[in-house]
Motif scaffolding. Structure first.
Motif, PDB file in Angstrom:
ATOM      1  N   ARG A 293      36.180 -10.530  17.495  1.00  0.00           N
ATOM      2  CA  ARG A 293      37.611 -10.175  16.960  1.00  0.00           C
ATOM      3  C   ARG A 293      37.860  -8.877  16.852  1.00  0.00           C
ATOM      4  O   ARG A 293      38.992  -8.310  17.105  1.00  0.00           O
ATOM      5  CB  ARG A 293      37.717 -11.070  15.681  1.00  0.00           C
ATOM      6  N   GLY A 294      36.922  -8.009  16.496  1.00  0.00           N
ATOM      7  CA  GLY A 294      36.910  -6.503  16.079  1.00  0.00           C
ATOM      8  C   GLY A 294      37.370  -5.804  17.585  1.00  0.00           C
ATOM      9  O   GLY A 294      37.750  -4.701  17.529  1.00  0.00           O
ATOM     10  N   LEU A 295      37.127  -6.369  18.495  1.00  0.00           N
ATOM     11  CA  LEU A 295      37.652  -6.089  20.125  1.00  0.00           C
ATOM     12  C   LEU A 295      39.002  -5.868  20.156  1.00  0.00           C
ATOM     13  O   LEU A 295      39.520  -5.239  21.332  1.00  0.00           O
ATOM     14  CB  LEU A 295      36.740  -6.409  21.120  1.00  0.00           C
ATOM     15  N   PHE A 296      39.797  -6.728  19.378  1.00  0.00           N
ATOM     16  CA  PHE A 296      41.098  -6.833  19.773  1.00  0.00           C
ATOM     17  C   PHE A 296      42.137  -6.280  18.851  1.00  0.00           C
ATOM     18  O   PHE A 296      41.551  -6.075  17.728  1.00  0.00           O
ATOM     19  CB  PHE A 296      41.590  -8.105  19.642  1.00  0.00           C
ATOM     20  N   THR A 297      43.216  -5.340  19.171  1.00  0.00           N
ATOM     21  CA  THR A 297      44.339  -4.800  18.318  1.00  0.00           C
ATOM     22  C   THR A 297      45.397  -5.885  18.162  1.00  0.00           C
ATOM     23  O   THR A 297      45.785  -6.145  19.274  1.00  0.00           O
ATOM     24  CB  THR A 297      44.542  -3.593  18.991  1.00  0.00           C
ATOM     25  N   GLY A 298      45.772  -6.286  17.292  1.00  0.00           N
ATOM     26  CA  GLY A 298      46.923  -7.290  17.298  1.00  0.00           C
ATOM     27  C   GLY A 298      46.532  -8.528  16.985  1.00  0.00           C
ATOM     28  O   GLY A 298      46.092  -9.067  17.978  1.00  0.00           O
ATOM     29  N   ILE A 299      47.110  -9.193  16.129  1.00  0.00           N
ATOM     30  CA  ILE A 299      46.795 -10.625  15.973  1.00  0.00           C
ATOM     31  C   ILE A 299      47.422 -11.617  17.129  1.00  0.00           C
ATOM     32  O   ILE A 299      46.799 -12.704  17.458  1.00  0.00           O
ATOM     33  CB  ILE A 299      47.284 -11.198  14.521  1.00  0.00           C
ATOM     34  N   PHE A 300      48.476 -11.267  17.526  1.00  0.00           N
ATOM     35  CA  PHE A 300      49.057 -12.141  18.804  1.00  0.00           C
ATOM     36  C   PHE A 300      48.376 -12.041  19.896  1.00  0.00           C
ATOM     37  O   PHE A 300      48.259 -13.045  20.641  1.00  0.00           O
ATOM     38  CB  PHE A 300      50.651 -11.767  18.770  1.00  0.00           C
ATOM     39  N   ARG A 301      47.865 -10.974  20.079  1.00  0.00           N
ATOM     40  CA  ARG A 301      47.009 -10.606  21.488  1.00  0.00           C
ATOM     41  C   ARG A 301      45.601 -11.360  21.076  1.00  0.00           C
ATOM     42  O   ARG A 301      45.160 -12.044  22.256  1.00  0.00           O
ATOM     43  CB  ARG A 301      46.465  -9.351  21.554  1.00  0.00           C
ATOM     44  N   PHE A 302      45.075 -11.197  20.070  1.00  0.00           N
ATOM     45  CA  PHE A 302      43.950 -12.194  19.900  1.00  0.00           C
ATOM     46  C   PHE A 302      43.838 -13.610  20.085  1.00  0.00           C
ATOM     47  O   PHE A 302      43.197 -14.232  20.503  1.00  0.00           O
ATOM     48  CB  PHE A 302      43.239 -11.778  18.443  1.00  0.00           C
ATOM     49  N   ALA A 303      45.166 -14.026  19.090  1.00  0.00           N
ATOM     50  CA  ALA A 303      45.282 -15.344  19.034  1.00  0.00           C
ATOM     51  C   ALA A 303      45.608 -16.138  20.421  1.00  0.00           C
ATOM     52  O   ALA A 303      45.085 -17.336  20.745  1.00  0.00           O
ATOM     53  CB  ALA A 303      46.401 -15.882  18.038  1.00  0.00           C
ATOM     54  N   GLY A 304      46.492 -15.531  21.391  1.00  0.00           N
ATOM     55  CA  GLY A 304      46.770 -15.845  22.691  1.00  0.00           C
ATOM     56  C   GLY A 304      45.641 -16.121  23.625  1.00  0.00           C
ATOM     57  O   GLY A 304      45.249 -16.898  24.342  1.00  0.00           O
ATOM     58  N   THR A 305      44.674 -15.005  23.382  1.00  0.00           N
ATOM     59  CA  THR A 305      43.638 -15.014  24.107  1.00  0.00           C
ATOM     60  C   THR A 305      42.607 -16.125  24.011  1.00  0.00           C
ATOM     61  O   THR A 305      41.877 -16.802  24.621  1.00  0.00           O
ATOM     62  CB  THR A 305      42.878 -13.669  24.248  1.00  0.00           C
ATOM     63  N   ALA A 306      42.563 -16.356  22.299  1.00  0.00           N
ATOM     64  CA  ALA A 306      41.419 -17.018  22.106  1.00  0.00           C
ATOM     65  C   ALA A 306      41.772 -18.501  22.408  1.00  0.00           C
ATOM     66  O   ALA A 306      40.911 -19.316  22.413  1.00  0.00           O
ATOM     67  CB  ALA A 306      41.192 -16.775  20.459  1.00  0.00           C
ATOM     68  N   LEU A 307      43.120 -18.822  22.223  1.00  0.00           N
ATOM     69  CA  LEU A 307      43.460 -20.456  22.245  1.00  0.00           C
ATOM     70  C   LEU A 307      43.614 -20.692  23.933  1.00  0.00           C
ATOM     71  O   LEU A 307      43.363 -21.752  24.166  1.00  0.00           O
ATOM     72  CB  LEU A 307      45.068 -20.294  21.684  1.00  0.00           C
ATOM     73  N   LEU A 308      43.866 -19.753  24.617  1.00  0.00           N
ATOM     74  CA  LEU A 308      44.253 -20.055  26.161  1.00  0.00           C
ATOM     75  C   LEU A 308      42.845 -19.758  26.940  1.00  0.00           C
ATOM     76  O   LEU A 308      42.945 -20.237  28.382  1.00  0.00           O
ATOM     77  CB  LEU A 308      45.293 -19.427  26.853  1.00  0.00           C
TER      78      LEU A 308
END
Length: 309
Positions: A293-308
């Motif tokens: 998770r620490g490699l991402f900046t921004g919750i939407f970027r993280f959530a989109g990548t994690a879910l898809l």
């Protein structure tokens, strides 16, 4: 003794509307340690004639490169220019921006300082902030990095694989990085030339960010890659309404990660290989993304990548 200068590499295609302003901004640089190689990719407008005009008027500063190849995209065009250049330092240049007078000096000085510190065999990349502007050069935001919520405080090649922060037109590299990056076998496995050299520099050399704008980054609707206000509601809605496009981008990142693992397999640790293999899987798994998770900046970027992805 090798002459210290920067070769500016410009790739053009149907750029008649703005290319004169860009060329004029290069000629107005306050540092003359540069030469321009400009290559056109089969323009059907007056771009080739404009380039010929400037090359004829400034033969000591501008050379027209004729590749004899139709590239069809900026990525392959810039890879070609980079791989055919033997200058000690290289700066990428788009056809539609405007460079501030100190851009060459600022970037080249930082490249030289960093290479002198770490050695000529060390891959070095220097990139700066930019000012997003509209078609008439009126500022859209004071900082591209802040506009796109990008963070350069921690340099990690894994972060850049997941979320690029390097914009080619604001970038300078040394020859060692060009040579290391050219080990790539298939350019189509990468997303963009700047993304690839950024990952290579972050892993095997030095990636340096200068927190100052050196250019006007023009937005006009036809940019290959444009500025995005990632914090805006409209951007989030646009992403959610084009999930297929987001999935395609994630798949491209996975293919690029696999290409990196394949290209540099003998120089990577077991930990690196494990990370790249998991990232390159069609579905890396929520646990993988939560772990990193620490490699991402921004919750939407993280959530989109994690879910898809």
């Amino acid at each position: 003794m090798e002459k210290i200068y920067a070769e500016i590499l410009m790739a053009t295609y149907n750029g008649e509307r703005f290319v004169r302003q860009q060329l004029d901004s290069l000629l107005a640089q306050d540092d003359d340690r540069w030469h321009l190689t400009v290559s056109d990719d089969g323009s059907t407008d007056s771009t080739p004639q404009i380039l010929d005009e400037y090359a004829a008027a400034h033969p000591d500063k501008i050379t027209r490169h004729i590749s004899g190849t139709r590239f069809g995209n900026a990525r392959d065009h810039f890879f070609h220019l980079m791989e055919t250049c033997d200058a000690p330092y290289m700066l990428f240049c788009d056809q539609d921006d405007v460079w501030y007078p100190g851009k060459v000096r600022t970037t080249l000085d930082a490249l030289i300082r960093t290479q002198e510190k770490y050695g000529a065999d060390t891959p070095v990349l220097v990139f700066t902030d930019q000012t997003p502007v509209d078609v008439n050069l009126s500022p859209i935001a004071p900082s591209l990095m802040r506009y796109q919520q990008q963070d350069a405080s921690v340099i990690d090649y894994r972060r850049i694989l997941l979320q690029n922060i390097v914009t080619g037109c604001a970038t300078g590299i040394n020859r060692a990085l060009a040579q290391r990056s050219a080990r790539l076998q298939n350019r189509a496995d990468t997303i963009m030339h700047d993304w690839w050299v950024g990952v290579v520099a972050a892993k095997f050399g030095q990636l340096v960010y200068l927190d100052e704008s050196t250019m006007a980054y023009r937005q006009h609707g036809s940019n290959s890659v444009g500025a995005k206000d990632v914090g805006s509601l409209s951007h989030v809605i646009e992403k959610l309404s084009h999930l297929d496009k987001l999935k395609k981008t994630i798949a491209q990142k996975k293919r690029q990660a696999q290409a990196f693992a394949d290209t540099y397999a003998n120089e990577l640790s077991e930990e690196d290989i494990a990370f790249l293999r998991q990232l390159a899987k069609p579905h890396s798994g929520l646990g993988f993304y939560l772990k990193h998770r620490g490699l991402f900046t921004g919750i939407f970027r993280f959530a989109g990548t994690a879910l898809l992805g």
